[in-house]
Enzyme design. Structure first.
Site, PDB file in Angstrom:
ATOM      1  N   ASN A 283      -1.826  -9.024   5.644  1.00  0.00           N
ATOM      2  CA  ASN A 283      -2.814  -8.729   6.570  1.00  0.00           C
ATOM      3  C   ASN A 283      -3.144 -10.625   6.451  1.00  0.00           C
ATOM      4  O   ASN A 283      -4.223 -10.133   4.907  1.00  0.00           O
ATOM      5  CB  ASN A 283      -3.310  -7.508   5.862  1.00  0.00           C
ATOM      6  CG  ASN A 283      -2.984  -6.614   6.509  1.00  0.00           C
ATOM      7  OD1 ASN A 283      -2.398  -6.284   7.429  1.00  0.00           O
ATOM      8  ND2 ASN A 283      -2.611  -5.463   5.772  1.00  0.00           N
TER       9      ASN A 283
ATOM     10  N   GLU B  22      -0.609  -3.111  12.993  1.00  0.00           N
ATOM     11  CA  GLU B  22      -1.632  -2.519  12.501  1.00  0.00           C
ATOM     12  C   GLU B  22      -3.257  -3.764  13.003  1.00  0.00           C
ATOM     13  O   GLU B  22      -3.500  -3.744  12.061  1.00  0.00           O
ATOM     14  CB  GLU B  22      -1.772  -1.938  11.097  1.00  0.00           C
ATOM     15  CG  GLU B  22      -0.760  -1.314  10.446  1.00  0.00           C
ATOM     16  CD  GLU B  22      -0.953  -0.954   8.538  1.00  0.00           C
ATOM     17  OE1 GLU B  22      -1.129  -1.581   8.295  1.00  0.00           O
ATOM     18  OE2 GLU B  22      -0.427  -0.062   8.912  1.00  0.00           O
TER      19      GLU B  22
ATOM     20  N   LYS C 283      11.096  -1.444   6.031  1.00  0.00           N
ATOM     21  CA  LYS C 283      10.830  -0.848   5.139  1.00  0.00           C
ATOM     22  C   LYS C 283      12.016  -0.063   4.869  1.00  0.00           C
ATOM     23  O   LYS C 283      12.488   0.692   5.559  1.00  0.00           O
ATOM     24  CB  LYS C 283       9.504   0.159   4.772  1.00  0.00           C
ATOM     25  CG  LYS C 283       8.023  -1.137   5.229  1.00  0.00           C
ATOM     26  CD  LYS C 283       6.937  -0.356   5.190  1.00  0.00           C
ATOM     27  CE  LYS C 283       6.015  -1.173   4.936  1.00  0.00           C
ATOM     28  NZ  LYS C 283       4.261  -0.526   5.471  1.00  0.00           N
TER      29      LYS C 283
ATOM     30  N   ASP D 209       6.274   5.132   5.943  1.00  0.00           N
ATOM     31  CA  ASP D 209       5.789   4.148   5.591  1.00  0.00           C
ATOM     32  C   ASP D 209       5.816   4.281   3.515  1.00  0.00           C
ATOM     33  O   ASP D 209       5.019   4.729   3.526  1.00  0.00           O
ATOM     34  CB  ASP D 209       4.344   3.221   5.856  1.00  0.00           C
ATOM     35  CG  ASP D 209       3.458   3.294   4.643  1.00  0.00           C
ATOM     36  OD1 ASP D 209       4.362   2.479   4.512  1.00  0.00           O
ATOM     37  OD2 ASP D 209       1.922   2.657   5.195  1.00  0.00           O
TER      38      ASP D 209
ATOM     39  N   GLU E 268       1.541   2.760  -3.927  1.00  0.00           N
ATOM     40  CA  GLU E 268       0.483   2.825  -2.626  1.00  0.00           C
ATOM     41  C   GLU E 268       0.491   4.693  -3.286  1.00  0.00           C
ATOM     42  O   GLU E 268      -0.332   5.343  -2.376  1.00  0.00           O
ATOM     43  CB  GLU E 268       0.752   2.268  -1.998  1.00  0.00           C
ATOM     44  CG  GLU E 268      -0.308   3.165  -0.649  1.00  0.00           C
ATOM     45  CD  GLU E 268      -0.239   2.165   0.496  1.00  0.00           C
ATOM     46  OE1 GLU E 268       0.838   1.801   0.400  1.00  0.00           O
ATOM     47  OE2 GLU E 268      -0.976   2.419   1.919  1.00  0.00           O
TER      48      GLU E 268
HETATM   49  C1  GCV Z   1      -0.709  -4.154   4.156  1.00  0.00           C
HETATM   50  C2  GCV Z   1       0.382   0.429   5.190  1.00  0.00           C
HETATM   51  C3  GCV Z   1       0.002   0.245   3.916  1.00  0.00           C
HETATM   52  C4  GCV Z   1      -1.212  -1.319   4.594  1.00  0.00           C
HETATM   53  C5  GCV Z   1       0.091  -2.383   4.786  1.00  0.00           C
HETATM   54  C6  GCV Z   1       1.145  -2.349   5.438  1.00  0.00           C
HETATM   55  C7  GCV Z   1       1.953  -3.284   5.919  1.00  0.00           C
HETATM   56  O1  GCV Z   1       0.130   0.706   6.326  1.00  0.00           O
HETATM   57  O2  GCV Z   1      -1.358   0.838   4.294  1.00  0.00           O
HETATM   58  O3  GCV Z   1      -2.254  -1.480   3.326  1.00  0.00           O
HETATM   59  O4  GCV Z   1      -0.800  -4.067   4.561  1.00  0.00           O
HETATM   60  O5  GCV Z   1       1.229  -0.635   5.506  1.00  0.00           O
HETATM   61  O6  GCV Z   1       3.241  -2.310   4.639  1.00  0.00           O
HETATM   62  O7  GCV Z   1       1.699  -4.319   6.234  1.00  0.00           O
END
Ligand code: GCV
Length: 691
Positions: free
Chosen positions: A187, A268, A336, A341, A369
């Site tokens: 981001n 996102e 991923k 996620d 996370e």
């Molecule tokens: C960097 C999830 C995480 C976000 C992350 C996103 C991504 O949504 O909560 O913090 O953003 O994955 O991998 O882009």
């Protein structure tokens, strides 16, 4: 025992085991030489000088032995691989020599044999992704602020502390084969490509270069309009194309070995080619053309999902499969490991292997996370091993994710693997002493994707915790092996499954607390007013009076059809779906009969309870190894295990009491009763409670 006696005993123990206080800053690089070595090397360079210095500092072979560093081309050696023998490392490149030296020292220090052996890396690019923001914060970081970026006016200045830390960081990475770092968050900030920022990147790159680590950046696809003054950022617009070409030239002028860009697009809220009616391929190829003359690559993420879609897990496949074969050869699609996620357990993303004419790389998450931040002891290598060994069946048996992505099956010009880093300014780098093992494991698997999590844990524990006494003696004869290594290794190897058990067992996923975006603790009830439905927990667990689980069969979302046979039929049918993925693929009645004869509800109860008990056992194991661990690291881990026990209980109570409202069945009487109250848990921000 009196306080005095306690202190005396403690000092005696310290003395007996030569346990110097340690804060964990030295990571797995604690090995000191036990004698001298006579190095023969015809050349000198910054990289070779590091190799020589490492040999002198860490040599544990025969005292006074001769060791040769030989750069000589050999077809059997691929890229930065090497041939290692007891008296020599041979490589095609200087970096190969450095990697060979680290391998030699690792083997000496862990008591492994050294035979004539060719060691080639599984992936060409072995990259850490730092989700570091330019203000110094780290998205999903649990180990303090960024090691690269600082807030405030002096944020762009570079001081000696920075340089020291970056060098230590580079050394740690090189020692496990990591050769790339994306320095900022996916981001990304629009300021990333400004002159000031690039100057800072140049300074980092200079420190990382001798260790063979290339720098990469995450950038916004809308940069031409955000900072370039253009009216559009449409990737097919000639002015936009020129803007990127010029920007890339500017970057390579100051960072000649710049690696390339990592892009999060149309995901996102991040900008992307779809904003202009263009495809992911249009966006990625435009950037690929810009970096191609300099040997750069584009890592384009497939982490995409739409609000209100019936099943978020299907989205990446839907968007990327139609583009197979349309990407330039220096574009790699970064996927991923799981389709939702980074959950504690997911099946592999079906794009692996399905994309046959496009380069694909796995993205793993080292930072925890969804697996307990830096509070919980969770060794992630088992999860990655499970993922890499997953059969995709795309090209018959043996088409594992590992072989699909490392170039063994599909020819890829570039092969790569990425790990989202868990590194910050904390003295011990990762927040939890054991979280270092995940950084280590990522590097080792990136170098050799066939290694087992057991071997990696064994190595890491020996390098990180053995004491002088054990190192100089024969490790195998030591009681350290029996009383420290064996139990702690077992603890590590059981830790990921324990976390799955007490948080999201049997294929449950995305039921964590979302309040304040913490992703910590249970939240199967999480559903604040006005939130996107795919960010609520009920979207994923779908608990109702009938049963629980996400129906992804052909009668449900159809996600099973994205997998190659026999997997799609296997996942479709409750009798053949592996129980670890049961509620991922199926919505089943509360009284569904499990393989062990229990009904589903009871199985859930027993599994949550098992998870809690496993962590309690970890506490006991750790307490027992106190004599073998220095005081600081022992007590830090002990305190964190205490918290972990507490949160495991909260997870169990929160989930069982919440789901019980639907199952309307008792919690089996032979397991421990919940100690918390559901109303209380639902109203509490668990991160406050767990502090
Ligand atoms: C960097 C999830 C995480 C976000 C992350 C996103 C991504 O949504 O909560 O913090 O953003 O994955 O991998 O882009």
């Amino acid at each position: 025992m009196s306080m005095k006696c306690n202190i005396l005993l403690f000092i005696l123990i310290l003395f007996a085991f030569n346990l110097h206080a340690e804060d964990g800053h030295n990571l797995w690089l604690r090995g000191k030489s036990s004698g001298s070595v006579n190095i023969v090397c015809a050349k000198s360079s910054s990289t070779l000088d590091i190799a020589k210095q490492e040999l002198v500092q860490g040599w544990q072979g025969q005292n006074g032995a001769k060791f040769t560093l030989k750069i000589k081309k050999d077809k059997a050696i691929k890229s930065d691989g090497f041939i290692l023998s007891e008296n020599e490392v041979q490589a095609n490149t200087e970096l190969g020599i450095l990697y060979g030296v680290y391998e030699l020292l690792r083997r000496q220090q862990t008591g492994q044999t050294i035979q004539n052996e060719i060691c080639n890396p599984s992936y060409g690019c072995r990259v850490l992704n730092h989700w570091d923001n330019l203000d110094g914060t780290v998205e999903r970081g649990y180990a303090g602020h960024s090691i690269f970026w600082h807030d405030g006016e002096k944020g762009y200045a570079v001081n000696d502390n920075d340089r020291k830390l970056w060098k230590e960081y580079a050394r740690a990475n090189a020692s496990i084969g990591i050769n790339g770092s994306v320095l900022n968050n996916v981001n990304s900030s629009k300021l990333m490509l400004t002159k000031q920022c690039l100057e800072k990147v140049k300074a980092v790159a200079e420190l990382l270069r001798p260790y063979g680590i290339k720098t990469y950046l995450s950038v916004k696809l809308s940069s031409p309009s955000l900072i370039g003054g253009l009216k559009t950022s449409d990737p097919l617009n000639p002015e936009v194309i020129k803007w990127w070409k010029d920007k890339v030239k500017e970057i390579y002028k100051i960072i000649p070995d710049f690696g390339g860009f990592l892009i999060k697009a149309n995901s996102e809220g991040e900008p992307g080619p779809q904003d202009f009616g263009r495809s992911h391929a249009d966006g990625a190829n435009m950037l690929a053309d810009a970096v191609k003359p300099f040997g750069g690559i584009i890592m384009w993420r497939a982490f995409v999902y739409e609000a209100n879609s019936k099943d978020r897990a299907c989205q990446a496949y839907k968007e990327f499969m139609p583009l197979d074969g349309q990407f330039r050869d220096n574009v790699i699609i970064q996927v991923k490991n799981g389709p939702v996620d980074f959950q504690p357990r997911e099946p592999f993303t079906p794009l692996f292997g399905a994309l046959k004419r496009t380069s694909v790389m796995p993205e793993l998450q080292i930072t925890q996370e969804y697996l307990g931040h830096s509070i919980q002891l969770v060794y992630l290598a088992n999860m990655w091993e499970e993922f890499l060994k997953s059969e995709t069946y795309q090209e018959g048996i043996g088409s594992t994710v590992a072989r699909i992505t490392d170039g063994s099956i599909f020819p890829q010009k570039y092969t790569a693997i990425a790990g989202v880093a868990n590194i910050g300014l904390d003295t011990n780098w990762c927040g939890h002493q054991f979280a270092q093992s995940n950084w280590y494991a990522f590097g080792r698997l990136a170098w050799n994707n066939q290694l087992t999590s057991e071997k990696i844990a064994d190595e890491w524990l020996k390098l990180t915790f053995s004491q002088k006494k054990e190192k100089s003696a024969n490790l195998n004869a030591s009681d350290w092996l029996k009383n420290f290594l064996a139990p702690v290794k077992r603890l590590m190897l059981e830790s990921r499954d324990a976390t799955v058990n007490y948080s999201m067992p049997l294929g449950l996923h995305h039921i964590f607390a979302g309040l304040n975006n913490t992703h910590y603790g249970p939240g199967p009830w999480f559903s604040p007013k006005g939130i996107r439905i795919d960010w609520t927990s009920a979207y994923y667990h779908k608990a109702d009076s009938f049963g629980i689980g996400f129906d992804r069969t052909t009668k449900g979302s159809g996600a099973v059809s994205q997998y190659h046979e026999p997997l799609s039929s296997q996942f479709e049918n409750p009798a053949t779906c592996p129980e670890i993925y049961l509620l991922w693929f199926l919505h089943l009645p509360w009284d569904y009969k499990m393989k062990d004869g229990r009904i589903l509800w009871n199985e859930l109860c027993y599994t949550y309870d098992k998870g809690v008990n496993e962590v309690r056992q970890f506490q006991k194991t750790w307490d027992k190894v106190q004599p073998y661990v220095d005081a600081q690291r022992f007590s830090e881990v002990q305190c964190k295990l205490r918290l972990q026990c507490h949160d495991a209980q909260v997870w169990k109570d929160g989930c069982l009491l919440y789901f019980q409202q639907f199952s309307k069945r008792p919690i089996p009487f032979d397991i421990e009763r919940p100690v918390y109250d559901l109303d209380y848990l639902m109203k509490t921000d668990l991160t406050d409670m767990l502090k």
